[in-house]
Scaffold this motif. Structure first.
Motif, PDB file in Angstrom:
ATOM      1  N   ALA A  40      -9.078  -2.556  -9.972  1.00  0.00           N
ATOM      2  CA  ALA A  40      -7.649  -2.861 -10.057  1.00  0.00           C
ATOM      3  C   ALA A  40      -6.901  -2.188  -8.907  1.00  0.00           C
ATOM      4  O   ALA A  40      -6.002  -2.780  -8.306  1.00  0.00           O
ATOM      5  CB  ALA A  40      -7.095  -2.400 -11.400  1.00  0.00           C
ATOM      6  N   PHE A  41      -7.278  -0.949  -8.594  1.00  0.00           N
ATOM      7  CA  PHE A  41      -6.683  -0.257  -7.447  1.00  0.00           C
ATOM      8  C   PHE A  41      -6.965  -1.022  -6.159  1.00  0.00           C
ATOM      9  O   PHE A  41      -6.057  -1.244  -5.337  1.00  0.00           O
ATOM     10  CB  PHE A  41      -7.252   1.156  -7.352  1.00  0.00           C
ATOM     11  N   ASP A  67      -5.399  -4.290  -1.563  1.00  0.00           N
ATOM     12  CA  ASP A  67      -5.630  -5.442  -0.684  1.00  0.00           C
ATOM     13  C   ASP A  67      -4.439  -6.392  -0.670  1.00  0.00           C
ATOM     14  O   ASP A  67      -4.164  -7.040   0.347  1.00  0.00           O
ATOM     15  CB  ASP A  67      -6.885  -6.199  -1.130  1.00  0.00           C
ATOM     16  N   ALA A  68      -3.723  -6.468  -1.805  1.00  0.00           N
ATOM     17  CA  ALA A  68      -2.570  -7.374  -1.899  1.00  0.00           C
ATOM     18  C   ALA A  68      -1.289  -6.737  -1.386  1.00  0.00           C
ATOM     19  O   ALA A  68      -0.227  -7.363  -1.416  1.00  0.00           O
ATOM     20  CB  ALA A  68      -2.384  -7.816  -3.350  1.00  0.00           C
ATOM     21  N   GLY A  69      -1.352  -5.482  -0.938  1.00  0.00           N
ATOM     22  CA  GLY A  69      -0.162  -4.801  -0.434  1.00  0.00           C
ATOM     23  C   GLY A  69       0.814  -4.419  -1.518  1.00  0.00           C
ATOM     24  O   GLY A  69       2.019  -4.269  -1.264  1.00  0.00           O
ATOM     25  N   GLY A 100       2.551   3.335  -1.415  1.00  0.00           N
ATOM     26  CA  GLY A 100       2.077   4.392  -0.542  1.00  0.00           C
ATOM     27  C   GLY A 100       1.156   3.910   0.557  1.00  0.00           C
ATOM     28  O   GLY A 100       0.907   4.621   1.523  1.00  0.00           O
ATOM     29  N   LEU A 101       0.626   2.685   0.424  1.00  0.00           N
ATOM     30  CA  LEU A 101      -0.282   2.125   1.416  1.00  0.00           C
ATOM     31  C   LEU A 101       0.346   0.960   2.170  1.00  0.00           C
ATOM     32  O   LEU A 101      -0.353   0.229   2.884  1.00  0.00           O
ATOM     33  CB  LEU A 101      -1.582   1.660   0.739  1.00  0.00           C
ATOM     34  N   SER A 102       1.656   0.779   2.012  1.00  0.00           N
ATOM     35  CA  SER A 102       2.343  -0.327   2.667  1.00  0.00           C
ATOM     36  C   SER A 102       3.394   0.211   3.629  1.00  0.00           C
ATOM     37  O   SER A 102       3.652   1.417   3.679  1.00  0.00           O
ATOM     38  CB  SER A 102       3.001  -1.239   1.633  1.00  0.00           C
ATOM     39  N   ASN A 103       3.998  -0.679   4.350  1.00  0.00           N
ATOM     40  CA  ASN A 103       5.062  -0.299   5.286  1.00  0.00           C
ATOM     41  C   ASN A 103       6.438  -0.346   4.638  1.00  0.00           C
ATOM     42  O   ASN A 103       7.443  -0.089   5.287  1.00  0.00           O
ATOM     43  CB  ASN A 103       5.043  -1.231   6.502  1.00  0.00           C
ATOM     44  N   ASN A 104       6.478  -0.712   3.344  1.00  0.00           N
ATOM     45  CA  ASN A 104       7.744  -0.824   2.629  1.00  0.00           C
ATOM     46  C   ASN A 104       7.643  -0.027   1.341  1.00  0.00           C
ATOM     47  O   ASN A 104       7.359  -0.571   0.275  1.00  0.00           O
ATOM     48  CB  ASN A 104       8.075  -2.294   2.347  1.00  0.00           C
ATOM     49  N   ALA A 105       7.862   1.283   1.439  1.00  0.00           N
ATOM     50  CA  ALA A 105       7.680   2.162   0.283  1.00  0.00           C
ATOM     51  C   ALA A 105       8.723   1.930  -0.809  1.00  0.00           C
ATOM     52  O   ALA A 105       8.539   2.357  -1.949  1.00  0.00           O
ATOM     53  CB  ALA A 105       7.734   3.618   0.724  1.00  0.00           C
ATOM     54  N   VAL A 144       7.247  -3.944  -7.065  1.00  0.00           N
ATOM     55  CA  VAL A 144       5.888  -4.464  -7.102  1.00  0.00           C
ATOM     56  C   VAL A 144       5.593  -5.141  -8.431  1.00  0.00           C
ATOM     57  O   VAL A 144       6.209  -4.841  -9.457  1.00  0.00           O
ATOM     58  CB  VAL A 144       4.857  -3.341  -6.863  1.00  0.00           C
ATOM     59  N   ASP A 145       4.663  -6.065  -8.388  1.00  0.00           N
ATOM     60  CA  ASP A 145       4.143  -6.734  -9.573  1.00  0.00           C
ATOM     61  C   ASP A 145       2.629  -6.563  -9.536  1.00  0.00           C
ATOM     62  O   ASP A 145       1.931  -7.297  -8.845  1.00  0.00           O
ATOM     63  CB  ASP A 145       4.530  -8.205  -9.579  1.00  0.00           C
ATOM     64  N   PHE A 146       2.129  -5.574 -10.266  1.00  0.00           N
ATOM     65  CA  PHE A 146       0.728  -5.208 -10.159  1.00  0.00           C
ATOM     66  C   PHE A 146      -0.205  -6.332 -10.586  1.00  0.00           C
ATOM     67  O   PHE A 146       0.100  -7.120 -11.488  1.00  0.00           O
ATOM     68  CB  PHE A 146       0.422  -3.982 -11.026  1.00  0.00           C
ATOM     69  N   LYS A 147      -1.363  -6.365  -9.943  1.00  0.00           N
ATOM     70  CA  LYS A 147      -2.467  -7.210 -10.384  1.00  0.00           C
ATOM     71  C   LYS A 147      -3.323  -6.363 -11.320  1.00  0.00           C
ATOM     72  O   LYS A 147      -3.870  -5.341 -10.919  1.00  0.00           O
ATOM     73  CB  LYS A 147      -3.300  -7.666  -9.178  1.00  0.00           C
TER      74      LYS A 147
END
Length: 444
Positions: free
Chosen positions: A117-118, A123-125, A129-134, A138-141
């Motif tokens: 899940a992580f 991978d989906a951004g 903390g791992l994106s350029n838009n903190a 978000v809508d988690f998968k």
């Protein structure tokens, strides 16, 4: 304003007195009771709110009366039931590392689910903390599976601290750090606090068992102060990352009329702003269509509606019926709610009593869980560290228990019960079947 300033001092004095009295009884474990935590968070939060350190706040006697009702209900359940701390001491005395391979199989299974899940969200951004838009929403998968990293991290921390062999210690603590990292990548403070609470619970119980003391030394007190300072800086760090593109200073954004560090401002607005949102709702909004517990039991209702294919219908009805909202979400952009918001929407003014009563009933269920012999001490401690989040976040969360917390708690309990079930089937009734079988003895 002068009268409310006086009321603020009364709330703070109440907070200090109850903490002092509990500390005299139970030492460093004084707060380990769900109802005590509720009393602490509401007395402290209301007192800080009444000081109106932000020019955005407009405290009133009505919202203070509501806080008093909530406080009294928590006090009633705390005074008429056995303290959690005594039950936790009993659990800790029986705590040991599971030696049942079936348990580790199920634990590994949910750990793998949490990892995938992580990875899917990374991978989906979807991880801030791992994106350029903190600051993105978000809508988690597979969000429920992703949050399973919380109990996994707690479990490996406890195992790492109990293990005797160096290899086992290193392996467990490395896994703890890995799942802590998975959780932190979302930049959500809540799940990080869930994990740290589990670690703190173990360390406090270990301190009392190792030293035989319930009171802290000067050195330990300074350590606790240091932990609090670290929490303040952590709030500032995570908050600044998420809001860097929105504003430069949280203190100026929320119009603080005192000069304090941004870390303290984050804590202050989280614990006090929900009361301002609730004050506005009570003063200005009339609930024409109560939702009768749809918010209180939202995680369960939403889950079953998804299975039955009514998820869209349920969400549309709930959205069209909801008129109570965080008015500060528009300016300055503060979305922190309170269970008072959902309570008012679900049951109108009666919700102010119904919701705290539900908290009390949950606390009784938790006490029953701590007494249940079918569960192991390890499972009880992990589950309690999750359950304790309910009252801890009650003043600034929109639900009594969020869906992920329920899932994490049920997953940990399910692993224990399934382990006992399959062990009993394979090994026979060597022990009383009412006891947990996470720990098995070698055949003679």
């Amino acid at each position: 304003m002068i009268s409310l300033f006086f009321v603020a001092f009364i709330w703070i004095i109440v907070f200090i007195l109850i903490c002092y009295n509990w500390y005299q009884d139970d030492g460093v474990l004084f707060f380990l009771d769900l109802n005590r935590i509720g009393m602490m968070i509401w007395s402290l939060g209301t007192g800080l709110y009444d000081f109106a350190l932000s020019d955005l706040y407009h405290p009133s006697l009505l919202i203070n009366a509501v806080s008093l009702i909530v406080f009294v209900i928590f006090w009633f359940f705390a005074s008429n039931s056995r303290k959690d701390v005594s039950l936790l001491k009993e659990c800790f005395g029986e705590l040991k590392i599971p030696n049942n391979i079936i348990y580790w199989f199920f634990l590994a299974l949910i750990a793998i689910l949490a990892f995938f899940a992580f990875k899917a969200n990374a991978d989906a951004g979807q991880l801030r903390g791992l994106s350029n838009n903190a600051g993105m929403k978000v809508d988690f998968k597979g969000g429920y599976f992703y949050r399973l990293s919380v109990p996994i991290a707690i479990c490996f921390y406890l195992v790492g601290r109990m293990a005797k062999q160096k290899l086992a210690i290193i392996f467990s603590l490395l896994l703890f750090v890995a799942f802590l990292y998975f959780t932190a990548c979302d930049l959500s403070r809540g799940p990080i606090v869930w994990i740290l609470t589990g670690c703190l619970l173990f360390e406090l119980l270990l301190y009392v068992k190792r030293t035989g003391k319930t009171k802290v030394s000067g050195k330990t007190f300074l350590l606790l102060v240091g932990v609090f300072v670290a929490v303040v800086f952590a709030f500032d760090y995570f908050g600044s990352i998420r809001t860097a593109t929105l504003f430069s200073s949280v203190s100026s954004q929320y119009k603080m009329n005192v000069d304090v560090p941004d870390g303290f401002t984050w804590l202050y607005i989280y614990i006090s702003s929900p009361l301002e949102n609730a004050r506005y709702a009570l003063d200005n909004i009339v609930v024409k269509t109560p939702t009768f517990g749809a918010h209180l039991f939202y995680p369960f209702i939403k889950l079953f509606s998804n299975f039955l294919g009514f998820d869209t219908t349920f969400s549309s009805w709930l959205g069209s019926s909801t008129v109570v909202y965080s008015y500060m979400a528009t300016d300055p952009g503060l979305t922190v709610g309170s269970f008072l918001m959902d309570a008012f929407q679900d049951f109108s003014i009666l919700g102010i009593v119904i919701y705290p009563l539900f908290y009390g009933l949950v606390s009784l269920l938790v006490k029953a869980m701590l007494n249940w012999q079918r569960l192991s001490s390890l499972t009880k401690l992990i589950t309690y560290s999750l359950a304790i989040q309910g009252p801890l976040w009650s003043i600034f969360d929109d639900t009594v228990f969020s869906g992920p917390l329920w899932v994490c708690a049920f997953a940990v309990i399910a692993i224990d019960l399934l382990t006992t079930f399959f062990t009993t089937r394979t090994r026979g009734n060597e022990k009383n079947e009412t006891e947990s079988r996470l720990y098995i003895e070698e055949r003679g």
